[in-house]
Design a protein around this motif. Structure first.
Motif, PDB file in Angstrom:
ATOM      1  N   GLY A  40       0.810  -1.161  -0.078  1.00 25.20           N
ATOM      2  CA  GLY A  40      -0.071  -0.128   0.000  1.00 25.20           C
ATOM      3  C   GLY A  40       0.689   1.276   0.138  1.00 25.20           C
ATOM      4  O   GLY A  40       0.278   2.392   0.203  1.00 25.20           O
ATOM      5  N   GLU A  41       2.031   1.098   0.065  1.00 22.25           N
ATOM      6  CA  GLU A  41       2.914   2.160  -0.005  1.00 22.25           C
ATOM      7  C   GLU A  41       3.062   3.272  -1.147  1.00 22.25           C
ATOM      8  O   GLU A  41       2.645   2.584  -2.263  1.00 22.25           O
ATOM      9  N   GLN A  42       3.598   4.211  -1.051  1.00 25.25           N
ATOM     10  CA  GLN A  42       3.847   5.254  -2.373  1.00 25.25           C
ATOM     11  C   GLN A  42       5.378   4.867  -2.848  1.00 25.25           C
ATOM     12  O   GLN A  42       6.041   4.664  -2.038  1.00 25.25           O
ATOM     13  N   SER A  92      -8.416  -0.318  -0.391  1.00 23.04           N
ATOM     14  CA  SER A  92      -9.203   1.033   0.001  1.00 23.04           C
ATOM     15  C   SER A  92      -8.309   2.061   0.539  1.00 23.04           C
ATOM     16  O   SER A  92      -8.587   3.221   0.579  1.00 23.04           O
ATOM     17  N   THR A  93      -7.094   1.430   1.286  1.00 20.89           N
ATOM     18  CA  THR A  93      -6.331   2.416   2.002  1.00 20.89           C
ATOM     19  C   THR A  93      -5.026   2.562   1.005  1.00 20.89           C
ATOM     20  O   THR A  93      -4.006   3.150   1.579  1.00 20.89           O
ATOM     21  N   ASP A  94      -4.755   1.758  -0.053  1.00 23.14           N
ATOM     22  CA  ASP A  94      -3.400   1.797  -0.736  1.00 23.14           C
ATOM     23  C   ASP A  94      -3.184   3.196  -1.565  1.00 23.14           C
ATOM     24  O   ASP A  94      -4.329   3.641  -1.657  1.00 23.14           O
ATOM     25  N   ILE A  95      -2.050   3.449  -1.894  1.00 20.85           N
ATOM     26  CA  ILE A  95      -1.805   4.463  -2.686  1.00 20.85           C
ATOM     27  C   ILE A  95      -1.876   4.159  -3.908  1.00 20.85           C
ATOM     28  O   ILE A  95      -1.236   3.128  -4.400  1.00 20.85           O
ATOM     29  N   ASN A 119      -2.508   9.424  -4.024  1.00 18.01           N
ATOM     30  CA  ASN A 119      -3.766   9.574  -3.603  1.00 18.01           C
ATOM     31  C   ASN A 119      -4.060   8.173  -3.271  1.00 18.01           C
ATOM     32  O   ASN A 119      -4.014   7.023  -3.801  1.00 18.01           O
ATOM     33  N   ALA A 120      -4.802   8.059  -2.002  1.00 18.20           N
ATOM     34  CA  ALA A 120      -5.428   6.711  -1.511  1.00 18.20           C
ATOM     35  C   ALA A 120      -6.606   6.268  -2.433  1.00 18.20           C
ATOM     36  O   ALA A 120      -7.512   7.204  -2.485  1.00 18.20           O
TER      37      ALA A 120
END
Length: 122
Positions: A40-42, A92-95, A119-120
């Motif tokens: 889920g990171e940038q 839903s919370t991933d970048i 953006n998430a």
């Protein structure tokens, strides 16, 4: 068909062994060296040419590029990153790191349009 097109690359020092990281997402560590990105990171971009630690790696930071899938990726869908630096459908919370231009499954290499929006997913 997975192809690259109109992309922007950077050469950075590998902060870990990235010799097997081709088509995986990487981020920059505190020393501004490339390491695998996690769940889920940038990411800074996608590793195109891997390298041993302390050697130069080539990273795609913008444009159409190839990625390796860590699970299902839906054509036209938002792409996120799993714990191994692989592309997956964004949770839903991933970048969101880009949008898939074709569908893919585990270990398949597909094309995405890489963006740096940060953006998430909703």
């Amino acid at each position: 068909m997975a192809v690259t097109q109109s992309r922007d690359n950077r050469t950075v020092i590998a902060g870990a062994d990235l010799s097997a990281a081709q088509y995986k997402f990487v981020k920059l560590d505190s020393a501004a060296e490339a390491v695998l990105a996690g769940n889920g990171e940038q990411a800074f971009g996608v590793c195109e040419v891997g390298a041993a630690e302390d050697n130069a790696a080539t990273v795609v930071v913008q444009g159409k590029t190839m990625v390796k899938c860590g699970g299902t990726v839906t054509a036209g869908g938002a792409v996120g990153i799993d714990a191994a630096g692989l592309a997956v459908d964004a949770a839903s919370t991933d970048i969101i790191m880009g949008y898939a231009t074709e569908a893919g499954v585990n270990n398949q290499i597909i094309a995405i349009e890489l963006i740096q929006g940060g953006n998430a997913a909703a």
